[in-house]
Design a protein around this motif. Structure first.
Motif, PDB file in Angstrom:
ATOM      1  N   ASP A 598       0.816  -1.207   0.000  1.00 45.40           N
ATOM      2  CA  ASP A 598       0.000   0.000   0.000  1.00 45.40           C
ATOM      3  C   ASP A 598       0.855   1.265   0.000  1.00 45.40           C
ATOM      4  OD1 ASP A 598      -2.230  -1.526  -0.116  1.00 45.40           O
ATOM      5  OD2 ASP A 598      -2.721  -1.377   2.015  1.00 45.40           O
ATOM      6  N   GLN A 599       1.931   1.262   0.747  1.00 41.99           N
ATOM      7  CA  GLN A 599       2.769   2.470   0.774  1.00 41.99           C
ATOM      8  C   GLN A 599       3.453   2.687  -0.573  1.00 41.99           C
ATOM      9  OE1 GLN A 599       5.286   3.676   3.939  1.00 41.99           O
ATOM     10  NE2 GLN A 599       4.090   2.656   5.518  1.00 41.99           N
ATOM     11  N   ALA A 602       0.746   3.559  -3.189  1.00 39.43           N
ATOM     12  CA  ALA A 602       0.191   4.899  -2.947  1.00 39.43           C
ATOM     13  C   ALA A 602       1.212   5.970  -3.302  1.00 39.43           C
ATOM     14  CB  ALA A 602      -0.244   5.042  -1.487  1.00 39.43           C
ATOM     15  N   TYR A 603       2.443   5.722  -2.915  1.00 36.55           N
ATOM     16  CA  TYR A 603       3.508   6.690  -3.200  1.00 36.55           C
ATOM     17  C   TYR A 603       3.618   6.931  -4.706  1.00 36.55           C
ATOM     18  CZ  TYR A 603       8.171   8.797  -3.325  1.00 36.55           C
ATOM     19  OH  TYR A 603       9.233   9.636  -3.547  1.00 36.55           O
ATOM     20  N   ARG A 606       0.450   8.578  -6.222  1.00 37.74           N
ATOM     21  CA  ARG A 606       0.418  10.015  -5.931  1.00 37.74           C
ATOM     22  C   ARG A 606       1.415  10.775  -6.805  1.00 37.74           C
ATOM     23  NH1 ARG A 606       0.191  11.092   0.604  1.00 37.74           N
ATOM     24  NH2 ARG A 606      -1.442   9.602   1.135  1.00 37.74           N
ATOM     25  N   ARG A 617      -7.738  -1.374  -5.799  1.00 36.79           N
ATOM     26  CA  ARG A 617      -7.743  -0.278  -4.839  1.00 36.79           C
ATOM     27  C   ARG A 617      -6.314   0.063  -4.408  1.00 36.79           C
ATOM     28  NH1 ARG A 617      -7.593   0.114   0.585  1.00 36.79           N
ATOM     29  NH2 ARG A 617      -8.228   2.153   1.401  1.00 36.79           N
ATOM     30  N   PRO A 619      -4.561   2.944  -1.933  1.00 34.41           N
ATOM     31  CA  PRO A 619      -5.013   3.966  -0.975  1.00 34.41           C
ATOM     32  C   PRO A 619      -4.492   5.358  -1.350  1.00 34.41           C
ATOM     33  CG  PRO A 619      -3.706   2.244   0.138  1.00 34.41           C
ATOM     34  CD  PRO A 619      -3.586   2.010  -1.333  1.00 34.41           C
TER      35      PRO A 619
ATOM     36  N   TRP B 256      -3.279   4.905   8.109  1.00 40.47           N
ATOM     37  CA  TRP B 256      -3.059   6.070   7.246  1.00 40.47           C
ATOM     38  C   TRP B 256      -3.894   6.006   5.982  1.00 40.47           C
ATOM     39  CZ3 TRP B 256      -1.320   4.863   2.407  1.00 40.47           C
ATOM     40  CH2 TRP B 256      -0.709   3.622   2.249  1.00 40.47           C
ATOM     41  N   ARG B 257      -4.372   4.809   5.663  1.00 38.47           N
ATOM     42  CA  ARG B 257      -5.191   4.673   4.445  1.00 38.47           C
ATOM     43  C   ARG B 257      -6.581   5.279   4.631  1.00 38.47           C
ATOM     44  NH1 ARG B 257      -2.694   0.271   6.095  1.00 38.47           N
ATOM     45  NH2 ARG B 257      -1.344  -0.975   4.751  1.00 38.47           N
ATOM     46  N   ASP B 474       7.867  13.282   4.060  1.00 36.84           N
ATOM     47  CA  ASP B 474       6.991  12.104   4.135  1.00 36.84           C
ATOM     48  C   ASP B 474       7.208  11.283   5.406  1.00 36.84           C
ATOM     49  OD1 ASP B 474       5.490  12.471   1.893  1.00 36.84           O
ATOM     50  OD2 ASP B 474       6.331  10.804   0.751  1.00 36.84           O
ATOM     51  N   TYR B 478       2.969   7.962   6.094  1.00 38.61           N
ATOM     52  CA  TYR B 478       2.381   6.620   5.995  1.00 38.61           C
ATOM     53  C   TYR B 478       2.521   5.896   7.333  1.00 38.61           C
ATOM     54  CZ  TYR B 478       2.836   7.718   1.007  1.00 38.61           C
ATOM     55  OH  TYR B 478       2.759   8.312  -0.229  1.00 38.61           O
ATOM     56  N   ALA B 487       0.038  15.097   0.172  1.00 35.29           N
ATOM     57  CA  ALA B 487       0.564  15.682  -1.067  1.00 35.29           C
ATOM     58  C   ALA B 487       0.582  14.638  -2.174  1.00 35.29           C
ATOM     59  CB  ALA B 487       1.978  16.225  -0.831  1.00 35.29           C
ATOM     60  N   ASP B 488       0.094  15.005  -3.339  1.00 31.40           N
ATOM     61  CA  ASP B 488       0.282  14.178  -4.527  1.00 31.40           C
ATOM     62  C   ASP B 488       0.730  15.094  -5.650  1.00 31.40           C
ATOM     63  OD1 ASP B 488      -1.979  15.458  -5.516  1.00 31.40           O
ATOM     64  OD2 ASP B 488      -3.304  13.770  -5.068  1.00 31.40           O
ATOM     65  N   ARG B 489       0.747  14.595  -6.880  1.00 28.86           N
ATOM     66  CA  ARG B 489       1.293  15.415  -7.968  1.00 28.86           C
ATOM     67  C   ARG B 489       0.403  16.616  -8.289  1.00 28.86           C
ATOM     68  NH1 ARG B 489       0.536  13.902 -13.601  1.00 28.86           N
ATOM     69  NH2 ARG B 489       2.745  13.426 -13.645  1.00 28.86           N
ATOM     70  N   ASP B 490      -0.824  16.597  -7.803  1.00 34.08           N
ATOM     71  CA  ASP B 490      -1.753  17.673  -8.135  1.00 34.08           C
ATOM     72  C   ASP B 490      -1.936  18.701  -7.031  1.00 34.08           C
ATOM     73  OD1 ASP B 490      -2.383  16.476 -10.650  1.00 34.08           O
ATOM     74  OD2 ASP B 490      -3.565  14.986  -9.546  1.00 34.08           O
ATOM     75  N   LYS B 607       7.214  16.711  -7.006  1.00 39.86           N
ATOM     76  CA  LYS B 607       5.820  16.277  -7.057  1.00 39.86           C
ATOM     77  C   LYS B 607       5.011  17.091  -8.035  1.00 39.86           C
ATOM     78  CE  LYS B 607       4.125  13.202  -3.774  1.00 39.86           C
ATOM     79  NZ  LYS B 607       4.239  12.755  -2.399  1.00 39.86           N
TER      80      LYS B 607
END
Lengths: 619, 619
Positions: A598-599, A602-603, A606, A617, A619, B256-257, B474, B478, B487-490, B607
């Motif tokens: 999941d990490q 998700a990383y 993202r 799925r 996360p 964290w999910r 980070d 997680y 934070a994600d790319r957007d 990112k």
């Protein structure tokens, strides 16, 4: 009729540790030149089981490929405030030391000697390569402790080595300097070493981590590693001892902003200029990969780059980066790949030949070294199935071309009576066969499974800093440790090419220098070790890098869950206590594998913004 | 002529701790009802300096806004293997405890009492809220140690409080349970507390961290926090003691999910249903923000949500998240903002009124609590300039509406003789004026500077896990700790709105529930605390979020460098030893600020892919 066992008596052809086994006219014969050879022959009979006493067998001559087959214990005498009794140990306390002293009861050490002889290991280092204050004294004031361990291991053909502090002459107050070219320092080491051999006539030698991660070394005196190693080698030479000098030297205070410095280059850059300068009782001890025991690394280019130096390859039996003996991870397939790697291409010799000293015009071999996974845990290794790694290490050191699955098969037969021993006629049907088959399913590719749910495509080091268990994708990304993946929103990986990167590929001889340099030819499993690529880069199997990350992480967890269920079915076939222990550990392995999945997923989701093509799925 | 000092003699109007100061016909007069009031009056004269003996002054009546002005020491008696002698302490060892015992020499404790009286602090907790085995004994077997401290502090009007283990009756073998409704448990606490008051007649009370981060509490027995707090309050009531019951309760094993769980909500969700159930000698001790002492958080909604409960606000004087006393970070402006915050809008009372018990139909106030930044360091606080935080804490607890710059000015005059004391006619010209001006430049907005080079727009927790020093964007992303930035790319930020997020905004009364809910109205500095926004989101000043991140990080580092150079110019005006200490610390602060700048900027560049509009180098 039972076996006839005896020494061959003066016939040098069998060799110090070799033996001959045959069965002829109803008599099983074991011949050897030495007691140790005989012992190895006896354990060979144990492996054969009933088969040793069945049909006639022509004489088979066995001898170890490598002279030195050593386990290093990273055991501390004093409990270290951070690292504990055993540094990177996951099997309880030390079998040698406890709370600052030698253990009172060394029965376990004797049993360990027997275990090692059964695997084929013939040397042990009894203390951590990071040598702290108390441990420095093992060389002098506490030498009798080392001698006591040596006495217990000697009957099993196992010699004792000692990790020493390069600054010992100063630390112990013997001299004002530890300069390797200083006459007083040379005299100090000569005198101290002579006393070691008085106490332990078959003492193996010294292991040294110098000028590495804060340990002292010759650089403080403007000398180089050859000066340092030769100093100790000179002291040991009169007694036949060797120095294992570790090549694990790099800048651990690197600036993460500087992409031109490359930790992978460090050992080669430090040591290859010294080739030919080391005395012949110096063994350069090189980690199998250029970084640090990651589940996937290329083979270290140092191994092929020092023809005039004795080289040993160091493997990590303790599972620092491979699940810390809470995860099933049978490492023999990885080690077998390392040993079978042919640095000069398919027609040239392999790593196994280098460490065996079996390369034309090459130096004598340095053998194989493993960092031990053993502690005072009732199962020796914490995870009962991690015993297979200890066994496989010894067997591969003896016979590097052995098939990992066959070694595992031996281990299963020797370990689980229910598997019907190693008699080819027994245990294939019914419960024994079921157990054997299940263990192969669980273990054969468990290292591949571990790789799948952890770090993708060879990029390495996505673990929690410090303890190194479980995922933290950016945990080492902005640190001084030189372990980066450089993931951004467009791509991931380390450019180590000559054309545009750090030039690390140039440390290999052809063909690998060209193969690794080429984005098209580089093996997928090492792609991100050598190249920085966009997430959409297509692998040889047609999958994109990002989809490969998702797919392998889902697959890895499913494999763990299957193995877990497979183990559950073995209740009753395996004794209750180890069955329960492994069952509990599987629950943790599954939890941790899901966390990795999941990490990591998700990383990268993202960062890349690319959805899973199969709509699972994340996360 | 010198001052005339005397008690007012029975005139109740001045109050327990108040005093009246006047100068009339060449005589300076200080009047008070009590010795403590007189002492405070004396320190008032010290602050006035020469001015106290100049022109005539009309009678001024001073009294503290809040009855309880307490410092909590997170000091351990035994050195904790991870947390050390002082948990989250950055000023050396404990002034009370050393290596498992009370210090032999308590001279320093006496001096500390004087220091506290000079600031206006009147209560101290002498041990860590995480109460380990040895510290549990302070309540009983080691009570004489607490009494010895109380004896040293009593002359300065400072009462001693004790952090207690909720499970103490079981841990100390007194009862089989710690159930707060059990009669034996009530009797145990009553008896133990009576013995405490025999030894320390002016003992202040208990501080409890229960059912939080692994500490024991009433939940184990199916009871709630009110049951737990009332148990202790009942035991303390006959003697006038209070229980400080901490509201720092949340799930530290969060998944964290799961984006629906929100640690910010936890204290409110746990405690507001209990409003009205606490005895009147229970004080609910609430951290100023809903998370954990980040440099920027909104004010905790709990403070405005429990009208029938005495509430204390807890501030962190020790700089766990604000530079660990290696960075200059004058915290009074942040605290002043918290105290001045008006939860019900501009026409309503503020936080300062709540803690002073000065709200119509509200409960009595619980006062102000600070986690101490003091240790056995020669400068008391590690960083010499961090003393200003200790001073400002006491002064704001006494008079919450004080101007932070004026408090700093007082502190400068009292601390640096070269600044010319606090006489308005002295020190404004020449060296004294230069020193004073420079210190204001360095310190006035140092907390703003710290915020700029660390965590942007209120999102919080981008520190290295464990020690909490330096950046790791980070590091907590997680983990189970409930501290995420998503934070994600957007984009980046936590959606805590009622419309689409966790609903945390709904814990505030209007107008803040609406202000925080609204993307348009939410203050920029808290934007990412309340909203998840794209990197291109435009702030009220016209900058995009991503450009704001870059700009503030470059600016923050430049500010540190300017402060560093400004300090260097003060050589000669400040004694050499503290000057050198601060100079060394500035080197570390600059290094660390650059690390923050580069990691945060590199992280968000990787990112977002958005380049810096001003073309500066981002690694």
């Amino acid at each position: 009729m039972g076996p006839v066992i005896g020494t061959a008596g003066g016939d040098e052809r069998i060799g110090d540790e070799g033996y001959v086994v045959a069965r002829h006219e109803g008599v099983t014969v074991v011949l050897a030149d030495s007691a140790t050879g005989l012992l190895y022959g006896l354990f060979h009979l144990v492996r054969l089981g009933e088969e040793a006493f069945g049909a006639a067998r022509p004489a088979e001559h066995h001898r170890p490929a490598a002279r030195l087959r050593m386990l290093d214990h990273w055991d501390n005498v004093d409990v270290h405030p951070v690292m504990g009794q055993v540094e990177r140990g996951y099997a309880g306390g030390s079998i040698f030391w406890r709370d600052g002293a030698l253990r009172d009861d060394l029965t376990r050490v004797r049993a360990y000697g027997r275990l090692l002889a059964a695997c084929g290991v013939n040397a042990v280092t009894v203390n951590n390569v990071n040598v702290h204050a108390t441990e420095t004294l093992l060389l002098t004031d506490r030498l009798r402790d080392v001698a006591a361990i040596a006495d217990r291991l000697r009957p099993y053909g196992v010699r004792v080595h000692l990790s020493v502090n390069f600054a010992a002459p100063v630390a112990l107050g013997g001299t004002a300097t530890a300069d390797p070219l200083d006459e007083d320092v040379r005299a100090w080491w000569a005198a101290v070493t002579a006393r070691v051999y008085e106490a332990i006539p078959d003492f193996g030698g010294y292991v040294v981590k110098a000028d590495s991660e804060g340990q002292p070394g010759p650089h403080a005196y403007g000398r180089d590693h050859a000066d340092g190693a030769n100093l100790l080698a000179e002291a040991l030479a009169p007694f036949g001892g060797v120095v294992h000098w570790r090549a694990f030297v790099y800048n651990h205070r690197q600036d993460w902003r500087d992409r031109s410095t490359d930790r992978a280059r460090a050992a080669y850059d430090h040591f290859t200029p010294l080739d030919g300068r080391f005395r012949d009782n110096v063994i350069l001890q090189v980690k199998h990969g250029p970084i640090d025991f990651q589940v996937r690394e290329p083979v270290s280019p140092v191994i092929a780059a020092m023809p005039r130096t004795r080289v040993a390859v160091e493997l990590q039996v303790t599972q620092e980066y491979t699940g810390q003996q809470r995860h099933v991870c049978y490492l023999a397939p990885m080690w077998s790949e390392v040993l079978g790697f042919r640095p000069w291409g398919p027609a040239g010799p392999g790593v196994a030949h280098v460490v065996a000293g079996d390369v034309a015009d090459g130096a004598a071999g340095g053998g194989l070294v493993g960092v031990s996974n053993v502690g005072d845990d009732p199962y020796w290794t914490g995870h009962p199935l991690a015993q297979a790694n200890l066994y496989a290490f010894g067997r591969l050191a003896w016979a590097p071309s052995s098939d990992p699955a066959a070694i595992l098969d031996e281990w299963i037969g020797l370990t689980f009576p229910a598997a019907g021993g190693n008699d080819a006629t027994g245990g294939d049907d019914g419960d024994g066969g079921r157990l054997r088959e299940a263990l192969h399913e669980i273990m054969d590719d468990s290292c591949g499974t571990y790789e799948r749910y952890t770090v993708p495509l060879g990029v390495g080091f996505m673990v929690r800093p410090g303890h190194h268990y479980g995922p933290d994708v950016d945990g080492y990304e902005y640190t001084p440790w030189g372990t980066y993946h450089f993931a951004d929103r467009d791509g991931v990986g380390v450019d180590r090419t000559r054309a545009t990167g750090t030039g690390f590929t140039g440390q290999y001889p052809p063909p690998w220098s060209e193969v690794y340099e080429s984005l098209a030819r580089c093996p997928d499993e090492l792609l991100l070790f050598f190249h920085h690529v966009p997430y959409g880069h297509v692998l040889h199997d047609g999958t994109t890098v990002i989809q490969h990350i998702y797919d392998t992480h889902f697959a890895g967890v499913e494999e763990v869950d299957r193995a877990r269920l497979r183990w559950a079915e073995l209740a009753g076939l395996v004794p209750d206590a180890p069955h329960a222990r492994v069952r509990e550990l599987f629950a943790e392995q599954l939890r941790c594998a899901e966390e990795w999945r999941d990490q990591v997923n998700a990383y990268f989701l993202r960062k890349s913004g690319v959805p899973d093509a199969r709509g699972r799925r994340i996360p």
